[in-house]
Motif scaffolding. Structure first.
Motif, short mmCIF file in Angstrom:
data_model
loop_
_atom_site.label_atom_id
_atom_site.label_comp_id
_atom_site.label_asym_id
_atom_site.label_seq_id
_atom_site.Cartn_x
_atom_site.Cartn_y
_atom_site.Cartn_z
N ALA A 90 0.81 -1.22 0.00
CA ALA A 90 0.00 0.00 0.00
C ALA A 90 0.85 1.27 0.00
O ALA A 90 0.30 2.37 0.03
N TRP A 91 2.14 1.12 -0.04
CA TRP A 91 3.02 2.29 -0.01
C TRP A 91 3.01 3.01 -1.35
O TRP A 91 2.98 2.39 -2.42
N SER A 92 3.09 4.31 -1.30
CA SER A 92 3.30 5.11 -2.50
C SER A 92 4.77 5.06 -2.87
O SER A 92 5.64 4.70 -2.05
N ASP A 93 5.09 5.43 -4.11
CA ASP A 93 6.49 5.54 -4.52
C ASP A 93 7.23 6.54 -3.64
O ASP A 93 8.39 6.34 -3.29
N GLU A 94 6.54 7.61 -3.30
CA GLU A 94 7.17 8.64 -2.47
C GLU A 94 7.56 8.08 -1.12
O GLU A 94 8.66 8.36 -0.61
N LEU A 95 6.68 7.28 -0.50
CA LEU A 95 7.00 6.71 0.80
C LEU A 95 8.13 5.70 0.68
O LEU A 95 9.02 5.64 1.55
N PHE A 96 8.13 4.90 -0.39
CA PHE A 96 9.20 3.93 -0.58
C PHE A 96 10.54 4.64 -0.69
O PHE A 96 11.52 4.25 -0.05
N LEU A 97 10.60 5.70 -1.49
CA LEU A 97 11.84 6.46 -1.62
C LEU A 97 12.27 7.08 -0.30
O LEU A 97 13.46 7.11 0.03
N SER A 98 11.31 7.57 0.45
CA SER A 98 11.62 8.20 1.73
C SER A 98 12.23 7.20 2.70
O SER A 98 13.20 7.50 3.40
N ALA A 99 11.68 5.99 2.72
CA ALA A 99 12.21 4.96 3.62
C ALA A 99 13.59 4.51 3.17
O ALA A 99 14.53 4.40 3.97
N LEU A 100 13.71 4.25 1.87
CA LEU A 100 14.96 3.69 1.35
C LEU A 100 16.10 4.69 1.43
O LEU A 100 17.22 4.33 1.83
N ARG A 101 15.83 5.94 1.09
CA ARG A 101 16.92 6.90 0.90
C ARG A 101 17.00 7.98 1.99
O ARG A 101 18.00 8.68 2.07
N GLU A 102 15.95 8.08 2.81
CA GLU A 102 15.97 9.11 3.86
C GLU A 102 15.79 8.53 5.26
O GLU A 102 15.92 9.25 6.25
N GLY A 103 15.46 7.24 5.36
CA GLY A 103 15.27 6.62 6.67
C GLY A 103 14.01 7.07 7.37
O GLY A 103 13.97 7.13 8.60
N LYS A 104 12.95 7.36 6.58
CA LYS A 104 11.69 7.81 7.16
C LYS A 104 10.55 6.96 6.62
O LYS A 104 10.35 6.86 5.41
N GLY A 105 9.80 6.36 7.55
CA GLY A 105 8.66 5.54 7.18
C GLY A 105 7.36 6.29 7.29
O GLY A 105 7.31 7.52 7.17
N HIS A 106 6.27 5.55 7.57
CA HIS A 106 4.94 6.15 7.70
C HIS A 106 4.94 7.28 8.71
O HIS A 106 5.48 7.15 9.82
N GLY A 107 4.35 8.40 8.33
CA GLY A 107 4.23 9.53 9.24
C GLY A 107 5.55 10.11 9.69
O GLY A 107 5.65 10.73 10.74
N GLY A 108 6.60 9.89 8.87
CA GLY A 108 7.91 10.41 9.24
C GLY A 108 8.62 9.59 10.29
O GLY A 108 9.63 10.04 10.86
N LEU A 109 8.12 8.36 10.58
CA LEU A 109 8.75 7.48 11.57
C LEU A 109 10.22 7.26 11.21
O LEU A 109 10.54 6.84 10.10
N LEU A 110 11.11 7.55 12.13
CA LEU A 110 12.54 7.45 11.86
C LEU A 110 13.00 6.01 11.95
O LEU A 110 12.76 5.33 12.95
N LEU A 111 13.66 5.55 10.91
CA LEU A 111 14.17 4.18 10.87
C LEU A 111 15.56 4.13 11.51
O LEU A 111 16.25 5.15 11.62
N TYR A 112 15.95 2.93 11.90
CA TYR A 112 17.29 2.72 12.42
C TYR A 112 18.25 2.39 11.28
O TYR A 112 17.85 1.76 10.29
N PRO A 113 19.52 2.77 11.41
CA PRO A 113 20.46 2.56 10.30
C PRO A 113 20.85 1.10 10.09
O PRO A 113 21.71 0.82 9.24
N ALA A 114 20.23 0.16 10.85
CA ALA A 114 20.36 -1.24 10.46
C ALA A 114 19.78 -1.41 9.06
O ALA A 114 20.21 -2.28 8.30
N MET A 115 18.78 -0.58 8.70
CA MET A 115 18.36 -0.44 7.31
C MET A 115 19.27 0.65 6.73
O MET A 115 19.16 1.80 7.10
N PRO A 116 20.22 0.27 5.89
CA PRO A 116 21.35 1.19 5.61
C PRO A 116 21.02 2.37 4.70
O PRO A 116 21.66 2.58 3.67
#
Length: 417
Positions: A90-116
């Protein structure tokens, strides 16, 4: 009849026009764009996505659930199949790019750098969206994963704001116009999609890259990811480009064989990459100057070296040879090996105690093994033979302390529980 044909042509033109639509990133929306999907599949392999997002032996590619050890606790690989409830369907392309390249998931949730994402930020939008196009084609798996298993206070994601300000710089890879296309391709893979620095670059106490010593080796998960710069003493200075390509493609070259964490990377990723990309990687790595300063100091432990020499003659020389040169493509050479004289002997200690089997690939289907010596050598004996190996045949390196061996035994026992 002519009207019917004309109508059919118009209809087909409209369908083709619809399929040719592009999103805001200029990428085709056609789910049957097989060229893009195949490119995404290759890029997902080059990025070793399966290593973190697939539980080995599960038969559920990219469904998540694999624990990832970090110095701060465990993070669990997310479900990145196209399941709409528990994956990224259900992710948009924009959200996928944000998670992959900026470390931000749904609602700006900050990812851990274990996802590089500090490395993936260098991946181009076109390549990132090709990966997304490929992931859209894998079998959706309903598997709810709770990724954050970190203890307090590391489980507080808001702390990543500070971490990002210290260690994360957003932005695509920028080619160096003074370098060749091959060099730039290698840099793009090593610094970005391949995220080699995640294992091979030393880390600060907060887990950020120490880029003043980029790719010069780092201890993790009971292993030491070695120096992969062109350093003659501790890196790849003695390897040719062909040696590096052979190692990445088959897990073997005349000097060594891959085990441990790197063996998995070779199996899932580099062994499936093109020779052109592997050559580009090797070209880039050979351009990196490595460490400066004096070679490692030799061990000042003559009694340990003498005792270790006797143990080596009895237990090791049959495979590795009295001269330490081993057998090309079968038993690794210990003489002159940069891994043997690395600053941290963690990998040597682990292989000696635990034993190892080198990776088996299509190019080198035989994966020779080394037995465990944990039952046969006590801590003093294990430390002595490793000290001898690290200070023979022209090599010099600090002695291995019996306490290091004891700690490794304890760590392996905990992992085996």
């Amino acid at each position: 009849m002519a009207v019917a044909v004309a109508s059919l042509v118009v209809a087909l033109s409209l369908i083709a026009a619809g399929r040719a639509q592009t999103n805001q990133y200029g990428t085709s929306l056609d789910p049957q764009n097989f060229t893009q999907i195949e490119q995404g599949r290759y890029l997902a392999v080059a990025g070793d996505c399966a290593s973190c997002h697939t539980v080995p032996g599960s038969g559920q590619p990219f469904a998540g659930g694999r624990p990832i050890e970090t110095p701060f606790g465990v993070v669990v690989g997310a479900n990145i199949t196209p399941d709409r409830e528990t994956g990224i369907g259900a992710w948009s392309d924009e959200l996928f790019l944000s998670a992959l390249r900026e470390g931000k998931g749904h609602g700006g949730l900050l990812l851990y750098p274990a996802m590089p994402y500090p490395y993936y930020t260098k991946v181009t939008e076109r390549d990132a969206l090709a990966i997304r196009a490929y992931l859209n084609t894998v079998t959706p798996v309903h598997n709810a994963v709770v990724s954050n298993k970190l203890p307090f206070p590391f489980d507080v994601r808001e702390e990543m704001t500070v971490w990002n300000s210290l260690y994360f710089k957003s932005g695509e890879f920028e080619p160096d116009p003074k370098k060749s296309a091959e060099w730039n391709r290698g840099a793009y893979i090593v610094e970005g999609l391949g995220h080699c620095g995640a294992c091979h670059t030393p880390k600060s106490t907060l887990g950020g890259d120490d880029n003043t010593h980029a790719l010069q080796g780092y201890a993790l998960q009971g292993w030491f990811a070695p120096n992969i710069t062109n350093d003659n003493e501790r890196g790849l200075g003695g390897w040719s480009i062909a040696d590096i390509v052979s190692y990445l493609k088959t897990g073997h070259n005349p000097a060594t064989a891959s085990t441990g964490i790197m063996a998995e990377e070779i199996t899932l990723s580099s062994s499936q990459m093109t020779d052109a990309d592997l050559t580009a990687i090797a070209t880039y790595l050979k351009s990196l100057p490595g460490q400066t300063g004096a070679a490692p100091a030799p061990a000042s432990a003559p009694e340990a070296v003498a005792a270790g020499g006797a143990i080596y003659a009895d237990e090791c020389s049959a495979c590795h040879g009295p001269d330490g040169k081993g057998v090309p493509y079968l038993f690794p050479s210990l003489a002159g090996s940069p891994n043997v004289r690395s600053a941290d002997p963690a990998s040597l200690v682990r292989v000696l105690l635990e034993g190892a089997r080198s990776v088996a690939t299509a190019g080198e289907p035989t994966g020779p093994g080394m037995p465990s010596f944990a039952w046969k050598l006590n801590d003093d004996q294990a430390a002595a033979v490793l000290t001898y190996i690290r200070n023979s045949w022209g090599s010099s390196a600090p002695a291995v302390d019996p306490h290091q061996v004891s700690q490794a035994r304890a760590s392996m026992a905990r992992m085996g529980q």
